[in-house]
Scaffold this motif. Structure first.
Motif, mmCIF file in Angstrom:
data_model
loop_
_atom_site.group_PDB
_atom_site.id
_atom_site.type_symbol
_atom_site.label_atom_id
_atom_site.label_comp_id
_atom_site.label_asym_id
_atom_site.label_seq_id
_atom_site.Cartn_x
_atom_site.Cartn_y
_atom_site.Cartn_z
ATOM 1 N N LEU A 23 0.824 -1.208 0.000
ATOM 2 C CA LEU A 23 0.000 0.000 0.000
ATOM 3 C C LEU A 23 0.858 1.258 0.000
ATOM 4 C CD1 LEU A 23 -2.743 -1.077 2.572
ATOM 5 C CD2 LEU A 23 -3.153 -0.501 0.170
ATOM 6 N N MET A 24 1.983 1.226 0.719
ATOM 7 C CA MET A 24 2.831 2.401 0.800
ATOM 8 C C MET A 24 3.706 2.573 -0.435
ATOM 9 S SD MET A 24 1.763 3.682 3.530
ATOM 10 C CE MET A 24 2.905 5.068 3.617
ATOM 11 N N VAL A 25 4.173 1.471 -1.017
ATOM 12 C CA VAL A 25 5.056 1.550 -2.184
ATOM 13 C C VAL A 25 4.343 2.169 -3.375
ATOM 14 C CG1 VAL A 25 6.263 0.137 -3.905
ATOM 15 C CG2 VAL A 25 6.598 -0.303 -1.480
ATOM 16 N N SER A 26 3.031 1.968 -3.444
ATOM 17 C CA SER A 26 2.272 2.481 -4.587
ATOM 18 C C SER A 26 2.267 3.998 -4.664
ATOM 19 C CB SER A 26 0.820 1.990 -4.504
ATOM 20 O OG SER A 26 0.149 2.608 -3.411
ATOM 21 N N GLU A 27 2.531 4.660 -3.513
ATOM 22 C CA GLU A 27 2.533 6.117 -3.429
ATOM 23 C C GLU A 27 1.204 6.723 -3.853
ATOM 24 O OE1 GLU A 27 5.889 7.717 -5.473
ATOM 25 O OE2 GLU A 27 7.353 6.821 -4.106
ATOM 26 N N ASP A 28 0.143 5.938 -3.725
ATOM 27 C CA ASP A 28 -1.203 6.437 -3.991
ATOM 28 C C ASP A 28 -1.784 6.963 -2.682
ATOM 29 O OD1 ASP A 28 -4.347 5.608 -3.943
ATOM 30 O OD2 ASP A 28 -3.736 6.291 -5.940
ATOM 31 N N PRO A 29 -2.197 8.250 -2.619
ATOM 32 C CA PRO A 29 -2.678 8.831 -1.350
ATOM 33 C C PRO A 29 -3.830 8.058 -0.722
ATOM 34 C CG PRO A 29 -2.304 10.550 -2.982
ATOM 35 C CD PRO A 29 -2.165 9.246 -3.706
ATOM 36 N N SER A 30 -4.775 7.598 -1.530
ATOM 37 C CA SER A 30 -5.922 6.881 -0.965
ATOM 38 C C SER A 30 -5.508 5.542 -0.370
ATOM 39 C CB SER A 30 -6.997 6.681 -2.038
ATOM 40 O OG SER A 30 -6.491 5.928 -3.126
ATOM 41 N N GLN A 31 -4.549 4.867 -1.028
ATOM 42 C CA GLN A 31 -4.079 3.592 -0.486
ATOM 43 C C GLN A 31 -3.264 3.811 0.784
ATOM 44 O OE1 GLN A 31 -2.132 1.075 -3.319
ATOM 45 N NE2 GLN A 31 -3.972 0.782 -4.560
ATOM 46 N N GLN A 32 -2.447 4.835 0.810
ATOM 47 C CA GLN A 32 -1.674 5.126 2.012
ATOM 48 C C GLN A 32 -2.588 5.511 3.169
ATOM 49 O OE1 GLN A 32 1.251 8.050 0.863
ATOM 50 N NE2 GLN A 32 2.586 6.502 -0.081
ATOM 51 N N GLN A 33 -3.708 6.156 2.848
ATOM 52 C CA GLN A 33 -4.683 6.485 3.882
ATOM 53 C C GLN A 33 -5.297 5.225 4.466
ATOM 54 O OE1 GLN A 33 -7.852 9.012 2.540
ATOM 55 N NE2 GLN A 33 -8.659 9.361 4.598
ATOM 56 N N VAL A 34 -5.579 4.236 3.608
ATOM 57 C CA VAL A 34 -6.089 2.943 4.080
ATOM 58 C C VAL A 34 -5.094 2.308 5.044
ATOM 59 C CG1 VAL A 34 -6.633 0.575 3.391
ATOM 60 C CG2 VAL A 34 -7.562 2.490 2.087
ATOM 61 N N ALA A 35 -3.818 2.315 4.670
ATOM 62 C CA ALA A 35 -2.784 1.700 5.508
ATOM 63 C C ALA A 35 -2.699 2.393 6.858
ATOM 64 C CB ALA A 35 -1.436 1.752 4.790
ATOM 65 N N ARG A 36 -2.659 3.712 6.866
ATOM 66 C CA ARG A 36 -2.501 4.444 8.128
ATOM 67 C C ARG A 36 -3.742 4.310 9.009
ATOM 68 N NH1 ARG A 36 0.353 8.324 4.583
ATOM 69 N NH2 ARG A 36 2.570 8.188 5.138
ATOM 70 N N ARG A 37 -4.917 4.300 8.396
ATOM 71 C CA ARG A 37 -6.145 4.159 9.175
ATOM 72 C C ARG A 37 -6.210 2.791 9.848
ATOM 73 N NH1 ARG A 37 -9.334 5.691 5.560
ATOM 74 N NH2 ARG A 37 -10.011 3.684 4.692
ATOM 75 N N CYS A 38 -5.872 1.748 9.122
ATOM 76 C CA CYS A 38 -5.910 0.395 9.694
ATOM 77 C C CYS A 38 -4.859 0.227 10.782
ATOM 78 C CB CYS A 38 -5.711 -0.648 8.590
ATOM 79 S SG CYS A 38 -7.110 -0.781 7.450
ATOM 80 N N PHE A 39 -3.688 0.831 10.569
ATOM 81 C CA PHE A 39 -2.635 0.711 11.579
ATOM 82 C C PHE A 39 -3.043 1.419 12.868
ATOM 83 C CE2 PHE A 39 1.535 2.134 13.384
ATOM 84 C CZ PHE A 39 1.972 0.867 13.742
ATOM 85 N N GLU A 40 -3.687 2.569 12.755
ATOM 86 C CA GLU A 40 -4.149 3.271 13.953
ATOM 87 C C GLU A 40 -5.141 2.430 14.735
ATOM 88 O OE1 GLU A 40 -3.320 6.141 15.502
ATOM 89 O OE2 GLU A 40 -1.621 6.122 14.113
#
Length: 719
Positions: free
Chosen positions: A683-700
């Protein structure tokens, strides 16, 4: 003694001085408190020094020979008002006088004075000049070193085992010891060396001795990875107290236990398999050479169920209103890392047609004394071995219990319960006698680190010192637990050997191997050497231990034999079917959006393993349009498949930025946290803002529940 390591990156030290002294038995008495997220209690350790003569003394032979019918009965030698049994509960809240074994000629010695030469008060910190030696170094005191981390040690004391009524039978040596310290050590030596058929009485006396009064506090010190204990004036392991009691409490952040919630949102706690094993649960000897038995009592609120890796099917006993106690034990010596505990609001599942309670009575799997008088047929240390029991050899399905969170009761009832008898029977048909008499299965919480179950084993872990301490290379590297290469290569090696030798020859060998080496620590070389020695010369086909280790262990990448096998497997029927389906999907993906109905593809039904292979092939495609991905999801009901299939499906979603299915990625990251670590990176490697938001939201949402290694690794990816 203090080893300065970066706890997140470097080697894992095994500090215990097992070359000098070995723990033979642990008795744990624990109180599980969910409000404070602390487990508090005591552990009593019974030792045997390595340089003590191994042969049993005359008193042991007399007691368990001519008097075996009397002294080795199931419970106390004679009835008592407070009988002791191995399935009973031994609480730290009970007084010493609550425990009595009434034997012929026995007398109550609990109130006698204990003469001890250590009058110093143990504050928990002793000067370095006293704790620098681990052996006999001139005038220096002997230091017992235990593996310990993230524990608050409150008190260490010697246990006055001589005060236990009935222990006189352990001191009938012609040369009776008169020095109190020697007498206590002699008693423990006789106790730990009892023959296997005295296992019930041995457990009873272990429990009694664990409740004996203390007879002098011992000086102790702690550092990052160890607990060091000494007795002033004692310079050798032989003279060091052979029974000590440690009062301690765990820390909420301790890395051996995980305080979390189950799938129903109810609090629970369980032991972690990695990276530091049980040293943050109780002080112990971590090197696998320190094989020991144990018995444990755990108290928790009445709403909780306590499960442990014990041999008995424990049932709760009420200590006080709102509090239950559970008691488990093992008679097979095993590494301390195999001790497990799980406490939660689990529901027990039962088959309607064959209630497990009918299988789990104590008499159905308790060892019989008559079965264990021929220890010379086994290669392991003597214990009540099921391989010596004729009835155990024919028991295809051992008693079992299944526990799960309330929300998963239905799924367990529909699927899991039907499979367990089949799995147990299949294991018995291939490998023979089940090594354990019973089995508990638990549906673990979503954050269970399933990819991090590697434990210390009998291998070259690094330089081993004269004391027995060593290190596990890269054992604390958080990325190490997610490296699956060694597991995968091991799996394919076994598959390669089975194909090369033929299933009949291979499974016959496996059964013989288990029978020969059960109860022992072994090396991979032992397995391979015995395999090659037990197959005909014409079937070896230039196989050797050296060649196998070179090709499969010492070389990087895919071994040559596996590359050849992959090409051959590509021609098998199931693989060809997948290849045909892949071609259909590629054609469908290339067609324009508007097409005639007669052009629609008809897709075949696939097995889960075939679905994994299908999705892996599709992951190699540069582009898949949203229409194709939507059709894939509906055709195979991908969100409802197992974790392996859903993981590949999530990879496709991330690769092709299929936003409509991000909910499936979020669900995977929340419910399959161990496997989800890889998805965070994608999710982070893609550098897509929406995907990175998914990653950070789930991690929180999950970081507080994640195991430490996973959380550290994901945090590095995200920030």
């Amino acid at each position: 003694m203090d080893v300065k390591l970066d706890p997140s990156r470097d080697d894992l030290p095994l500090m215990a001085n097992t070359s000098h002294i070995l723990v033979k038995h642990y008795v744990l008495d624990l109180d599980v408190d969910f409000e404070s997220q602390v487990i508090e209690g005591t552990v009593v350790l019974f030792f045997k020094s390595r340089n003590r003569l191994k042969k049993q003394s005359t008193s042991t032979r007399e007691m368990c020979g001519s008097e075996s019918n009397e002294a080795c009965r199931v419970s106390s030698p004679e009835p008592c008002s407070s009988p002791v049994t191995t399935t009973g509960t031994f609480s730290s809240d009970m007084g010493w006088n609550d425990f009595v074994i009434c034997g012929k000629g026995g007398k109550d010695t609990a109130g006698k004075d204990c003469h001890h030469d250590n009058r110093e008060q143990a504050s928990g910190v002793s000067s370095s000049k006293h704790c620098c030696g681990t052996g006999n170094h001139g005038s220096e005191d002997f230091v017992l070193v235990l593996d310990c981390c993230d524990l608050s040690v409150l008190k260490v004391e010697e246990v006055d085992v001589a005060a236990v009524p009935g222990v006189e039978k352990f001191t009938r040596s012609p040369q009776l010891m008169v020095v109190p310290e020697e007498l206590r050590n002699q008693i423990v030596h006789e106790l730990v060396t009892l023959p296997a058929y005295c296992w019930r009485e041995q457990l009873d006396y272990y429990a009694l001795c664990s409740q004996a009064p203390g007879c002098g506090e011992l000086l102790f010190d702690t550092d990052t990875w160890s607990l060091q204990i000494r007795k002033s004036g004692v310079q050798t392991a032989t003279d060091f107290p052979h029974a000590i009691r440690i009062r301690y409490r765990t820390k909420p952040q301790g890395r051996s236990v995980m305080w979390t919630s189950d799938q129903s949102g109810r609090p629970c706690v369980y032991t972690m398999g990695s990276p530091i094993n049980n040293r943050a649960l109780f002080p112990c000897q971590e090197p696998p050479v320190a094989m020991s038995t144990w018995q444990a009592t755990a108290q928790a609120a009445a709403s909780f169920v306590v499960l442990m890796s014990g041999e008995n099917s424990a049932r709760p006993a009420q200590l006080q209103e709102g509090c239950l106690s559970w008691h488990y034990y093992v008679t097979m010596p095993m590494p301390a890392s195999t001790f497990t505990i799980a406490v939660g609001s689990w529901a027990e599942m039962k088959l309607d047609t064959c209630p497990s309670s009918n299988l789990e009575t104590e008499s159905s799997f308790s060892p019989s004394e008559a079965d264990f008088r021929y220890a010379d047929v086994c290669g392991h240390t003597e214990y009540p071995c099921r391989f010596q029991s004729a009835s155990a050899a024919t028991q295809a399905i051992i008693p079992y219990r299944v526990f799960a969170p309330e929300s998963l009761k239905g799924a367990c009832q529909e699927t899991l319960l039907q499979l367990i008898p089949l799995c147990l029977s299949a294991a018995h048909s291939v490998l023979g006698t089940h090594p354990f008499s019973r089995l508990d299965l638990l549906i673990v919480p979503a954050n269970f680190p399933s990819l991090g179950m590697a434990r210390p084993n009998k291998e070259r872990t690094g330089h081993v010192s004269d004391s027995g301490s060593s290190v596990i290379r890269h054992g604390l590297n958080p990325e190490k637990v997610f490296m699956q290469v060694h597991y995968l290569k091991g799996y394919f090696l076994l598959r390669f050997l089975a194909r090369r030798l033929g299933d009949g020859t291979y499974f016959t060998f496996l059964r013989r191997f288990v029978h020969t080496f059960h109860g022992q620590l072994i090396l991979s070389q032992d397995f391979l050497q015995m395999l090659l020695e037990n197959i005909p010369e014409e079937r070896r086909l230039e196989l050797s231990v050296e060649n196998i280790l070179r090709d499969w262990l010492e070389s990087s990448g895919i071994p040559q034999p596996l590359r050849s096998e992959r090409r051959a497997r590509a021609e098998c029927g199931l693989a060809r079917q997948v290849s045909a389906e892949v071609a259909k999907w590629i054609r469908a993906n290339r067609r324009p959006r508007k097409r005639k109905r007669r052009e629609a593809e008809v897709f075949e039904e696939l097995l889960p393993d075939q679905l994994v292979l299908l999705l892996e092939h599709l992951l190699e495609q540069k582009t898949l349009n949203p229409r194709t991905l939507q059709s894939l999801e509906k055709t195979y009901l991908l969100p409802q498949q197992d974790a392996e299939v859903r993981h590949r499906w999530c990879e496709l979603i991330v690769k092709h930025k299929y936003a409509k299915a991000y909910r499936d990625v979020e669900r995977f990251l929340l419910e399959d946290q161990a496997m989800g670590v890889y998805l965070y990176g994608e999710l982070m490697v893609s550098e897509d803002p929406s995907q990175q938001q998914v990653a950070r939201r789930c991690f929180e949402l999950t970081k507080e529940q994640m195991d430490r290694s996973s959380a550290e690794l994901v945090a590095e990816m995200l920030f």
